[in-house]
Write a protein that holds these residues in place. Structure first.
Motif, short mmCIF file in Angstrom:
data_model
loop_
_atom_site.label_atom_id
_atom_site.label_comp_id
_atom_site.label_asym_id
_atom_site.label_seq_id
_atom_site.Cartn_x
_atom_site.Cartn_y
_atom_site.Cartn_z
N LEU A 296 0.82 -1.21 0.00
CA LEU A 296 0.00 0.00 0.00
C LEU A 296 0.86 1.26 0.00
O LEU A 296 0.55 2.24 -0.69
CB LEU A 296 -0.94 0.00 1.21
N ALA A 297 1.92 1.24 0.80
CA ALA A 297 2.79 2.42 0.87
C ALA A 297 3.41 2.72 -0.50
O ALA A 297 3.59 3.89 -0.87
CB ALA A 297 3.88 2.20 1.91
N ALA A 298 3.70 1.68 -1.27
CA ALA A 298 4.28 1.87 -2.60
C ALA A 298 3.31 2.59 -3.53
O ALA A 298 3.74 3.22 -4.51
CB ALA A 298 4.67 0.52 -3.19
N ARG A 299 2.02 2.53 -3.23
CA ARG A 299 1.01 3.19 -4.04
C ARG A 299 0.59 4.53 -3.45
O ARG A 299 -0.35 5.17 -3.95
CB ARG A 299 -0.21 2.27 -4.22
N GLY A 300 1.22 4.94 -2.34
CA GLY A 300 0.92 6.23 -1.74
C GLY A 300 -0.28 6.24 -0.83
O GLY A 300 -0.80 7.32 -0.49
N VAL A 301 -0.74 5.06 -0.42
CA VAL A 301 -1.88 4.99 0.50
C VAL A 301 -1.46 5.52 1.87
O VAL A 301 -0.35 5.23 2.35
CB VAL A 301 -2.40 3.54 0.61
N ARG A 302 -2.33 6.28 2.50
CA ARG A 302 -1.96 6.99 3.73
C ARG A 302 -2.19 6.17 4.99
O ARG A 302 -1.59 6.47 6.03
CB ARG A 302 -2.73 8.30 3.81
N GLY A 303 -3.07 5.19 4.94
CA GLY A 303 -3.34 4.42 6.14
C GLY A 303 -4.47 3.45 5.92
O GLY A 303 -5.05 3.37 4.82
N ILE A 304 -4.78 2.70 6.98
CA ILE A 304 -5.84 1.69 6.91
C ILE A 304 -6.63 1.70 8.21
O ILE A 304 -6.08 1.91 9.29
CB ILE A 304 -5.25 0.29 6.65
N VAL A 305 -7.93 1.48 8.08
CA VAL A 305 -8.84 1.32 9.23
C VAL A 305 -9.48 -0.05 9.08
O VAL A 305 -10.09 -0.34 8.04
CB VAL A 305 -9.93 2.41 9.25
N VAL A 306 -9.33 -0.91 10.09
CA VAL A 306 -9.83 -2.28 10.03
C VAL A 306 -10.70 -2.57 11.25
O VAL A 306 -10.23 -2.42 12.38
CB VAL A 306 -8.67 -3.30 10.01
N GLU A 307 -11.94 -2.97 11.01
CA GLU A 307 -12.79 -3.36 12.14
C GLU A 307 -12.52 -4.83 12.49
O GLU A 307 -13.40 -5.68 12.47
CB GLU A 307 -14.27 -3.12 11.84
N ALA A 308 -11.27 -5.12 12.74
CA ALA A 308 -10.79 -6.45 13.11
C ALA A 308 -9.38 -6.25 13.63
O ALA A 308 -9.08 -5.20 14.21
CB ALA A 308 -10.84 -7.39 11.91
N GLY A 309 -8.50 -7.25 13.43
CA GLY A 309 -7.16 -7.16 13.97
C GLY A 309 -6.11 -6.80 12.94
O GLY A 309 -6.29 -6.99 11.73
N VAL A 310 -5.01 -6.24 13.43
CA VAL A 310 -3.80 -6.08 12.63
C VAL A 310 -2.64 -6.73 13.39
O VAL A 310 -2.74 -6.99 14.60
CB VAL A 310 -3.47 -4.61 12.30
N ARG A 311 -1.54 -6.97 12.69
CA ARG A 311 -0.37 -7.54 13.33
C ARG A 311 0.89 -6.89 12.75
O ARG A 311 0.79 -5.95 11.97
CB ARG A 311 -0.34 -9.06 13.16
N ASP A 312 2.06 -7.36 13.17
CA ASP A 312 3.33 -6.75 12.75
C ASP A 312 3.37 -5.27 13.15
O ASP A 312 3.85 -4.41 12.40
CB ASP A 312 3.54 -6.87 11.23
N VAL A 313 2.89 -4.99 14.35
CA VAL A 313 2.74 -3.60 14.77
C VAL A 313 4.08 -2.87 14.86
O VAL A 313 4.19 -1.70 14.48
CB VAL A 313 1.99 -3.53 16.11
N ASP A 314 5.12 -3.53 15.36
CA ASP A 314 6.43 -2.89 15.43
C ASP A 314 6.91 -2.48 14.04
O ASP A 314 7.45 -1.38 13.85
CB ASP A 314 7.46 -3.82 16.07
N GLN A 315 6.70 -3.36 13.09
CA GLN A 315 7.12 -3.05 11.72
C GLN A 315 6.30 -1.91 11.13
O GLN A 315 6.83 -1.05 10.41
CB GLN A 315 7.01 -4.29 10.84
N LEU A 316 4.99 -1.90 11.40
CA LEU A 316 4.14 -0.81 10.91
C LEU A 316 4.61 0.53 11.47
O LEU A 316 4.66 1.54 10.76
CB LEU A 316 2.68 -1.04 11.29
N GLU A 317 4.97 0.54 12.76
CA GLU A 317 5.45 1.78 13.37
C GLU A 317 6.79 2.19 12.78
O GLU A 317 7.02 3.37 12.49
CB GLU A 317 5.57 1.61 14.88
N ASN A 318 7.68 1.23 12.58
CA ASN A 318 9.00 1.54 12.03
C ASN A 318 8.90 2.16 10.64
O ASN A 318 9.67 3.05 10.28
CB ASN A 318 9.87 0.29 11.98
N MET A 319 7.94 1.68 9.85
CA MET A 319 7.79 2.23 8.51
C MET A 319 6.81 3.40 8.47
O MET A 319 6.56 3.97 7.41
CB MET A 319 7.36 1.15 7.52
N ARG A 320 6.27 3.76 9.66
CA ARG A 320 5.36 4.90 9.82
C ARG A 320 4.11 4.75 8.95
O ARG A 320 3.58 5.73 8.40
CB ARG A 320 6.06 6.23 9.51
#
Length: 223
Positions: A101-125
């Motif tokens: 998604l970041a490669a396409r310029g997407v700014r973020g995601i909202v999920v009414e469920a779970g996400v994972r790899d949170v440390d990696q998501l934070e590291n890549m902002r």
């Protein structure tokens, strides 16, 4: 229904940027206290901030196949909004989809469920909001729909609506109302600046807001 609607109408990225600068709390107030998603959907990591046109995804519980389909429909400045058709705490989204998604310029995601790899998501902002953090994996076997109206966090989200999300929560702004909401938000920010200056100078809210007469009429007494 298993369909993908392409080439949706999007809101102005400039308006989305200004609404994000105003903040979710101000935007929520500026549109009559409407559009706020459930507080159960929280930032996956502290500091997540994003606003953009919604690309909506409806998919089955425990199955993230349609997220891979949705990536192709995303453009720079979008926010992906994802809602399972039944409640799920599975980890629908993680680092590798975020990279795509970041490669396409997407700014973020909202999920009414779970996400994972949170440390990696934070590291890549890469900004993300979810109902929970969950390492539970998902299948890729069932279809859903993309860019049709969905309900996420208790709010109707139409494709192309502006989603404004920060530490305070997530607010949905109808695409055709976005300019009016921004005007109201700007006026509110100007008023707040005046109020902030007055309170900083030592004025009491009781006097600045003219509360004393109303409190007395309600029956408040000082003893």
């Amino acid at each position: 229904m298993a369909k993908v609607k392409q080439n949706i109408e999007r809101a102005s990225p400039a308006i989305a940027d200004e609404l994000l600068a105003a903040g979710v709390a101000t935007v929520h107030e500026a549109q009559g206290r409407e559009g706020l998603m459930s507080p159960d959907i929280r930032p996956a990591w502290k500091g997540s901030r994003a606003a953009g046109s919604a690309v909506t995804v409806s998919l089955p519980p425990g199955d993230n196949w349609m997220l891979h389909v949705a990536v192709e429909q995303c453009r720079s400045g979008d926010v992906l909004v994802v809602s399972p058709t039944s409640a799920s705490n599975a980890g629908y989204f993680g680092e590798l989809l975020a990279v795509s998604l970041a490669a396409r310029g997407v700014r973020g995601i909202v999920v009414e469920a779970g996400v994972r790899d949170v440390d990696q998501l934070e590291n890549m902002r890469f900004s993300a909001w979810s109902k929970c953090i969950s390492a539970q994996g998902t299948a890729k076997s069932e279809l859903g729909s993309i860019n049709f109206p969905i309900v996420c966090g208790g709010q109707l989200v139409n494709p192309g609506d502006i989603v404004v999300a920060d530490t305070d929560g997530i607010c949905v702004v109808e695409r055709l109302e976005a300019a009016n909401v921004l005007e109201n938000a700007s006026a509110r920010l100007s008023k707040e600046a005046e109020t902030r200056a007055a309170l900083a100078s030592g004025a009491l809210g009781l006097d600045y807001y003219g509360m004393r007469d109303r409190l007395e009429k309600k029956g408040l007494r000082y003893v």
